[in-house]
Design a protein around this motif. Structure first.
Motif, mmCIF file in Angstrom:
data_model
loop_
_atom_site.group_PDB
_atom_site.id
_atom_site.type_symbol
_atom_site.label_atom_id
_atom_site.label_comp_id
_atom_site.label_asym_id
_atom_site.label_seq_id
_atom_site.Cartn_x
_atom_site.Cartn_y
_atom_site.Cartn_z
ATOM 1 N N TRP A 21 0.827 -1.212 0.000
ATOM 2 C CA TRP A 21 0.000 0.000 0.000
ATOM 3 C C TRP A 21 0.859 1.260 0.000
ATOM 4 C CZ3 TRP A 21 -5.024 0.348 -0.968
ATOM 5 C CH2 TRP A 21 -5.804 -0.804 -0.819
ATOM 6 N N THR A 22 2.095 1.152 0.496
ATOM 7 C CA THR A 22 2.967 2.321 0.536
ATOM 8 C C THR A 22 3.448 2.716 -0.856
ATOM 9 O OG1 THR A 22 4.951 0.972 0.945
ATOM 10 C CG2 THR A 22 3.733 1.780 2.876
ATOM 11 N N SER A 23 3.150 1.908 -1.849
ATOM 12 C CA SER A 23 3.516 2.235 -3.230
ATOM 13 C C SER A 23 2.838 3.513 -3.697
ATOM 14 C CB SER A 23 3.141 1.082 -4.169
ATOM 15 O OG SER A 23 3.810 -0.096 -3.795
ATOM 16 N N ALA A 24 1.694 3.828 -3.142
ATOM 17 C CA ALA A 24 0.998 5.067 -3.510
ATOM 18 C C ALA A 24 1.865 6.282 -3.201
ATOM 19 C CB ALA A 24 -0.335 5.171 -2.770
ATOM 20 N N PHE A 25 2.583 6.255 -2.081
ATOM 21 C CA PHE A 25 3.463 7.363 -1.727
ATOM 22 C C PHE A 25 4.664 7.440 -2.660
ATOM 23 C CE2 PHE A 25 1.326 6.158 2.249
ATOM 24 C CZ PHE A 25 0.642 7.347 2.487
ATOM 25 N N VAL A 26 5.145 6.293 -3.091
ATOM 26 C CA VAL A 26 6.259 6.270 -4.039
ATOM 27 C C VAL A 26 5.810 6.872 -5.375
ATOM 28 C CG1 VAL A 26 7.858 4.773 -5.304
ATOM 29 C CG2 VAL A 26 7.372 4.319 -2.898
ATOM 30 N N ILE A 27 4.622 6.524 -5.803
ATOM 31 C CA ILE A 27 4.087 7.089 -7.049
ATOM 32 C C ILE A 27 3.949 8.608 -6.919
ATOM 33 C CG2 ILE A 27 2.039 7.188 -8.530
ATOM 34 C CD1 ILE A 27 1.681 4.156 -7.860
ATOM 35 N N LEU A 28 3.404 9.069 -5.795
ATOM 36 C CA LEU A 28 3.270 10.512 -5.574
ATOM 37 C C LEU A 28 4.634 11.211 -5.550
ATOM 38 C CD1 LEU A 28 0.499 10.653 -2.833
ATOM 39 C CD2 LEU A 28 0.323 11.425 -5.196
ATOM 40 N N GLY A 29 5.610 10.590 -4.902
ATOM 41 C CA GLY A 29 6.940 11.167 -4.822
ATOM 42 C C GLY A 29 7.607 11.268 -6.182
ATOM 43 N N VAL A 30 7.502 10.217 -6.971
ATOM 44 C CA VAL A 30 8.095 10.235 -8.314
ATOM 45 C C VAL A 30 7.374 11.255 -9.195
ATOM 46 C CG1 VAL A 30 8.457 8.864 -10.408
ATOM 47 C CG2 VAL A 30 9.018 7.900 -8.177
ATOM 48 N N ALA A 31 6.054 11.313 -9.080
ATOM 49 C CA ALA A 31 5.292 12.279 -9.870
ATOM 50 C C ALA A 31 5.686 13.710 -9.493
ATOM 51 C CB ALA A 31 3.798 12.068 -9.671
ATOM 52 N N ARG A 32 5.849 13.971 -8.207
ATOM 53 C CA ARG A 32 6.246 15.313 -7.772
ATOM 54 C C ARG A 32 7.658 15.632 -8.258
ATOM 55 N NH1 ARG A 32 3.955 20.131 -6.788
ATOM 56 N NH2 ARG A 32 5.449 21.377 -5.661
ATOM 57 N N PHE A 33 8.556 14.652 -8.201
ATOM 58 C CA PHE A 33 9.915 14.842 -8.701
ATOM 59 C C PHE A 33 9.888 15.205 -10.185
ATOM 60 C CE2 PHE A 33 13.540 13.011 -10.965
ATOM 61 C CZ PHE A 33 14.559 13.782 -10.418
ATOM 62 N N LEU A 34 9.110 14.473 -10.972
ATOM 63 C CA LEU A 34 9.020 14.769 -12.400
ATOM 64 C C LEU A 34 8.440 16.164 -12.636
ATOM 65 C CD1 LEU A 34 7.840 11.329 -13.798
ATOM 66 C CD2 LEU A 34 10.086 12.401 -14.061
ATOM 67 N N TYR A 35 7.457 16.538 -11.846
ATOM 68 C CA TYR A 35 6.884 17.876 -11.957
ATOM 69 C C TYR A 35 7.953 18.938 -11.705
ATOM 70 C CZ TYR A 35 4.299 22.070 -10.770
ATOM 71 O OH TYR A 35 3.845 23.369 -10.720
ATOM 72 N N LEU A 36 8.735 18.740 -10.650
ATOM 73 C CA LEU A 36 9.781 19.714 -10.317
ATOM 74 C C LEU A 36 10.823 19.808 -11.422
ATOM 75 C CD1 LEU A 36 10.314 18.916 -6.539
ATOM 76 C CD2 LEU A 36 9.213 20.928 -7.524
ATOM 77 N N VAL A 37 11.238 18.670 -11.949
ATOM 78 C CA VAL A 37 12.269 18.654 -12.989
ATOM 79 C C VAL A 37 11.757 19.319 -14.266
ATOM 80 C CG1 VAL A 37 13.588 17.140 -14.507
ATOM 81 C CG2 VAL A 37 13.502 16.671 -12.071
ATOM 82 N N LEU A 38 10.525 19.050 -14.628
ATOM 83 C CA LEU A 38 9.996 19.579 -15.880
ATOM 84 C C LEU A 38 9.601 21.050 -15.786
ATOM 85 C CD1 LEU A 38 7.838 16.536 -16.995
ATOM 86 C CD2 LEU A 38 10.065 17.248 -17.893
ATOM 87 N N ASN A 39 9.186 21.501 -14.611
ATOM 88 C CA ASN A 39 8.697 22.870 -14.469
ATOM 89 C C ASN A 39 9.708 23.845 -13.884
ATOM 90 O OD1 ASN A 39 6.023 22.597 -15.550
ATOM 91 N ND2 ASN A 39 5.646 21.275 -13.796
ATOM 92 N N ARG A 40 10.833 23.353 -13.483
ATOM 93 C CA ARG A 40 11.890 24.228 -12.967
ATOM 94 C C ARG A 40 13.220 23.846 -13.618
ATOM 95 N NH1 ARG A 40 10.222 24.019 -6.613
ATOM 96 N NH2 ARG A 40 8.090 24.715 -6.899
ATOM 97 N N PRO A 41 13.292 23.955 -14.939
ATOM 98 C CA PRO A 41 14.495 23.495 -15.649
ATOM 99 C C PRO A 41 15.745 24.331 -15.369
ATOM 100 C CG PRO A 41 13.021 24.607 -17.165
ATOM 101 C CD PRO A 41 12.304 24.496 -15.848
ATOM 102 N N THR A 42 15.585 25.530 -14.832
ATOM 103 C CA THR A 42 16.748 26.369 -14.571
ATOM 104 C C THR A 42 17.377 26.091 -13.210
ATOM 105 O OG1 THR A 42 15.347 28.121 -13.687
ATOM 106 C CG2 THR A 42 15.869 28.219 -16.042
ATOM 107 N N ALA A 43 16.782 25.225 -12.427
ATOM 108 C CA ALA A 43 17.323 24.903 -11.110
ATOM 109 C C ALA A 43 18.680 24.223 -11.269
ATOM 110 C CB ALA A 43 16.371 23.996 -10.360
ATOM 111 N N GLU A 44 19.593 24.551 -10.384
ATOM 112 C CA GLU A 44 20.930 23.970 -10.462
ATOM 113 C C GLU A 44 20.943 22.497 -10.076
ATOM 114 O OE1 GLU A 44 24.075 26.106 -8.583
ATOM 115 O OE2 GLU A 44 23.177 28.033 -9.074
ATOM 116 N N SER A 45 20.185 22.152 -9.055
ATOM 117 C CA SER A 45 20.225 20.783 -8.544
ATOM 118 C C SER A 45 18.807 20.281 -8.270
ATOM 119 C CB SER A 45 21.042 20.744 -7.251
ATOM 120 O OG SER A 45 20.871 19.518 -6.591
ATOM 121 N N PRO A 46 18.419 19.185 -8.915
ATOM 122 C CA PRO A 46 17.094 18.611 -8.612
ATOM 123 C C PRO A 46 16.969 18.201 -7.146
ATOM 124 C CG PRO A 46 17.991 17.649 -10.608
ATOM 125 C CD PRO A 46 19.076 18.487 -10.004
ATOM 126 N N THR A 47 18.065 17.758 -6.554
ATOM 127 C CA THR A 47 18.040 17.354 -5.149
ATOM 128 C C THR A 47 17.703 18.542 -4.262
ATOM 129 O OG1 THR A 47 19.695 15.669 -5.612
ATOM 130 C CG2 THR A 47 19.355 16.254 -3.309
#
Length: 81
Positions: free
Chosen positions: A24-50
């Protein structure tokens, strides 16, 4: 995501953690990966994704809730009473 799901469904993992519900904790992993992809795609000028992830409230919240739910499932925390 699929690797995490397979890990949580593996018989050895379920036996080790003595929990059939860890998947059931896979739902949180999906949300985390989705949020990561959102950050990477919508903030391309950021120096570090981390750094962007660590400064992002929703991402940090998902990680903390995931950790709390996993701890609850693994240690079978019960309310006092």
């Amino acid at each position: 995501i699929s690797t995490y799901v397979v890990y949580t469904l593996d018989a050895r993992t379920r036996a080790f953690f003595q929990s059939e519900s860890l998947w059931w904790t896979s739902a949180f992993v999906i949300l985390g990966v989705a949020r990561f992809l959102y950050l990477v795609l919508n903030r391309p000028t950021a120096e570090s994704p981390t750094q962007e992830m660590l400064k992002d409230g929703p991402f940090v919240a998902v990680v903390l809730v995931w950790a709390a739910v996993v701890m609850w499932m693994v240690y079978n925390l019960q309310p006092a009473g």
